[in-house]
Design a protein around this motif. Structure first.
Motif, PDB file in Angstrom:
ATOM      1  N   VAL A   1       0.841  -1.201   0.000  1.00 59.63           N
ATOM      2  CA  VAL A   1       0.000   0.000   0.000  1.00 59.63           C
ATOM      3  C   VAL A   1       0.876   1.251   0.000  1.00 59.63           C
ATOM      4  CG1 VAL A   1      -1.743   1.260   1.343  1.00 59.63           C
ATOM      5  CG2 VAL A   1      -1.774  -1.243   1.300  1.00 59.63           C
ATOM      6  N   PRO A   2       0.717   2.128  -1.019  1.00 61.04           N
ATOM      7  CA  PRO A   2       1.430   3.400  -0.993  1.00 61.04           C
ATOM      8  C   PRO A   2       0.843   4.293   0.111  1.00 61.04           C
ATOM      9  CG  PRO A   2      -0.028   3.306  -2.898  1.00 61.04           C
ATOM     10  CD  PRO A   2      -0.112   1.977  -2.212  1.00 61.04           C
ATOM     11  N   VAL A   3       1.725   5.039   0.784  1.00 63.62           N
ATOM     12  CA  VAL A   3       1.299   5.903   1.886  1.00 63.62           C
ATOM     13  C   VAL A   3       1.604   7.353   1.518  1.00 63.62           C
ATOM     14  CG1 VAL A   3       1.634   6.472   4.318  1.00 63.62           C
ATOM     15  CG2 VAL A   3       1.678   4.084   3.579  1.00 63.62           C
ATOM     16  N   VAL A   4       0.548   8.183   1.513  1.00 64.56           N
ATOM     17  CA  VAL A   4       0.645   9.602   1.182  1.00 64.56           C
ATOM     18  C   VAL A   4       0.464  10.407   2.460  1.00 64.56           C
ATOM     19  CG1 VAL A   4      -0.450  11.495  -0.084  1.00 64.56           C
ATOM     20  CG2 VAL A   4      -0.298   9.220  -1.124  1.00 64.56           C
ATOM     21  N   ASP A   5       1.370  11.342   2.722  1.00 66.51           N
ATOM     22  CA  ASP A   5       1.203  12.234   3.875  1.00 66.51           C
ATOM     23  C   ASP A   5       0.391  13.438   3.400  1.00 66.51           C
ATOM     24  OD1 ASP A   5       1.441  14.008   6.051  1.00 66.51           O
ATOM     25  OD2 ASP A   5       3.310  13.041   6.656  1.00 66.51           O
ATOM     26  N   LEU A   6      -0.889  13.465   3.768  1.00 62.46           N
ATOM     27  CA  LEU A   6      -1.763  14.559   3.331  1.00 62.46           C
ATOM     28  C   LEU A   6      -1.305  15.897   3.886  1.00 62.46           C
ATOM     29  CD1 LEU A   6      -5.404  13.129   3.399  1.00 62.46           C
ATOM     30  CD2 LEU A   6      -3.900  13.495   1.454  1.00 62.46           C
ATOM     31  N   ARG A   7      -0.610  15.887   5.017  1.00 64.35           N
ATOM     32  CA  ARG A   7      -0.133  17.142   5.605  1.00 64.35           C
ATOM     33  C   ARG A   7       0.892  17.799   4.689  1.00 64.35           C
ATOM     34  NH1 ARG A   7       1.496  14.454  11.159  1.00 64.35           N
ATOM     35  NH2 ARG A   7       2.740  13.333   9.646  1.00 64.35           N
ATOM     36  N   ILE A   8       1.775  16.988   4.104  1.00 63.13           N
ATOM     37  CA  ILE A   8       2.772  17.526   3.178  1.00 63.13           C
ATOM     38  C   ILE A   8       2.098  17.886   1.865  1.00 63.13           C
ATOM     39  CG2 ILE A   8       4.864  16.989   1.856  1.00 63.13           C
ATOM     40  CD1 ILE A   8       5.653  15.126   4.236  1.00 63.13           C
ATOM     41  N   LYS A   9       1.242  17.008   1.359  1.00 63.30           N
ATOM     42  CA  LYS A   9       0.573  17.236   0.083  1.00 63.30           C
ATOM     43  C   LYS A   9      -0.246  18.521   0.093  1.00 63.30           C
ATOM     44  CE  LYS A   9      -1.348  16.501  -3.900  1.00 63.30           C
ATOM     45  NZ  LYS A   9      -0.720  17.231  -4.982  1.00 63.30           N
ATOM     46  N   LEU A  10      -0.912  18.795   1.230  1.00 67.68           N
ATOM     47  CA  LEU A  10      -1.775  19.976   1.307  1.00 67.68           C
ATOM     48  C   LEU A  10      -1.080  21.179   1.946  1.00 67.68           C
ATOM     49  CD1 LEU A  10      -5.138  18.221   2.204  1.00 67.68           C
ATOM     50  CD2 LEU A  10      -4.283  18.909  -0.040  1.00 67.68           C
TER      51      LEU A  10
ATOM     52  N   VAL B   1      -4.914   2.702  -0.730  1.00 71.18           N
ATOM     53  CA  VAL B   1      -3.953   3.779  -0.526  1.00 71.18           C
ATOM     54  C   VAL B   1      -4.051   4.228   0.931  1.00 71.18           C
ATOM     55  CG1 VAL B   1      -3.292   6.112  -1.245  1.00 71.18           C
ATOM     56  CG2 VAL B   1      -4.280   4.564  -2.913  1.00 71.18           C
ATOM     57  N   GLY B   2      -2.914   4.533   1.539  1.00 69.42           N
ATOM     58  CA  GLY B   2      -2.904   5.045   2.908  1.00 69.42           C
ATOM     59  C   GLY B   2      -2.723   6.546   2.912  1.00 69.42           C
ATOM     60  N   ALA B   3      -3.423   7.247   3.816  1.00 71.00           N
ATOM     61  CA  ALA B   3      -3.305   8.698   3.949  1.00 71.00           C
ATOM     62  C   ALA B   3      -2.935   9.028   5.392  1.00 71.00           C
ATOM     63  CB  ALA B   3      -4.617   9.367   3.565  1.00 71.00           C
ATOM     64  N   VAL B   4      -1.787   9.660   5.580  1.00 72.84           N
ATOM     65  CA  VAL B   4      -1.336  10.041   6.917  1.00 72.84           C
ATOM     66  C   VAL B   4      -2.012  11.358   7.302  1.00 72.84           C
ATOM     67  CG1 VAL B   4       0.659  10.646   8.360  1.00 72.84           C
ATOM     68  CG2 VAL B   4       0.900   8.961   6.531  1.00 72.84           C
TER      69      VAL B   4
END
Length: 175
Positions: A75-84, A107-110
Motif C-alpha cells: 500500500v502506498p502511503v501519502v502524507d496529506l499534511r505535506i501534500k496539502l 492507498v494510505g493517507a497520513v
C-alpha cells in the motif's frame, strides 16, 4: 375507513420525506491536518491504523512517504499534511493512517488525528469558495459548519487519483 387511508397517506409522506433526507445526507470521517478539520466520504475508508514508518521509495515525491505491507497488499502511503502544505508535520501518538479504497486501489493517507464520523444533511454543506487559478480547490466539495467546527469536505478519490499523485494508473482517462 377514511381515517385509515389518511393515516396511510401521512405515513407515506413521512417515509418519502425521510428517504429524501437520507438521499441528501452523507456520512463523513473527520480528521485533522494542522489546525484545519477535514471530512471524507466514509464509504471510501477501509480502516484506520496507527502510523508506522513506511519503506521509502527512491525518487518519490516528498508527500509519498513510501509503502507498507498490509496483510500481503503493498500500500502506498501519502502524507496529506505535506501534500496539502501544512506548516508543521509532526509524527506522534495521534498520527494515524486512514486506509482508503480509491478506484479499486488501496492507498494510505497520513493525518494528524481522526476525530469522528458525522452525518451531514445536504443543507449544512455550502459550496467551496472560488479561489484564484493558482490555488487547486478541485478536490474540495464543500464547507460544512457544525456548531463551532468548520469542516472542509474533500473528494478523496479525486485528490488521490490526480495526475500529480501518480498513484492511480490512467487517472486522466477516468476523470
Amino acid at each position: 375507513m377514511d381515517m385509515r387511508n389518511e393515516a396511510t397517506h401521512i405515513a407515506r409522506e413521512d417515509g418519502a420525506r425521510s428517504a429524501a433526507q437520507a438521499a441528501t445526507s452523507a456520512e463523513f470521517l473527520t480528521f485533522r491536518l494542522g489546525a484545519e478539520e477535514y471530512g471524507i466520504d466514509i464509504l471510501r475508508v477501509q480502516e484506520i491504523r496507527s502510523y508506522e514508518e513506511p519503506t521509502r521509495i527512491a525518487n518519490a515525491p516528498s508527500f509519498i512517504k513510501g509503502v507498507v505491507n498490509l496483510r500481503g497488499v503493498i500500500v502506498p502511503v501519502v502524507d496529506l499534511r505535506i501534500k496539502l502544505g501544512c506548516e508543521k508535520v509532526e509524527y506522534n501518538g495521534f498520527t494515524v493512517v486512514i486506509v482508503l479504497n480509491v478506484r479499486g486501489r488501496v492507498v494510505g493517507a497520513v493525518v494528524d488525528s481522526v476525530s469522528d464520523v458525522l452525518e451531514l444533511a445536504g443543507d449544512l454543506i455550502k459550496p467551496a469558495p472560488e479561489m484564484s487559478a493558482s490555488v487547486d480547490t478541485s478536490f474540495i466539495t464543500g464547507i460544512a459548519s457544525v456548531g463551532e467546527r468548520m469542516l472542509i469536505l474533500m473528494d478523496i478519490e479525486a485528490l488521490m487519483s490526480s495526475a500529480d499523485m501518480g498513484l492511480i494508473e490512467g487517472a486522466q482517462s477516468l476523470q
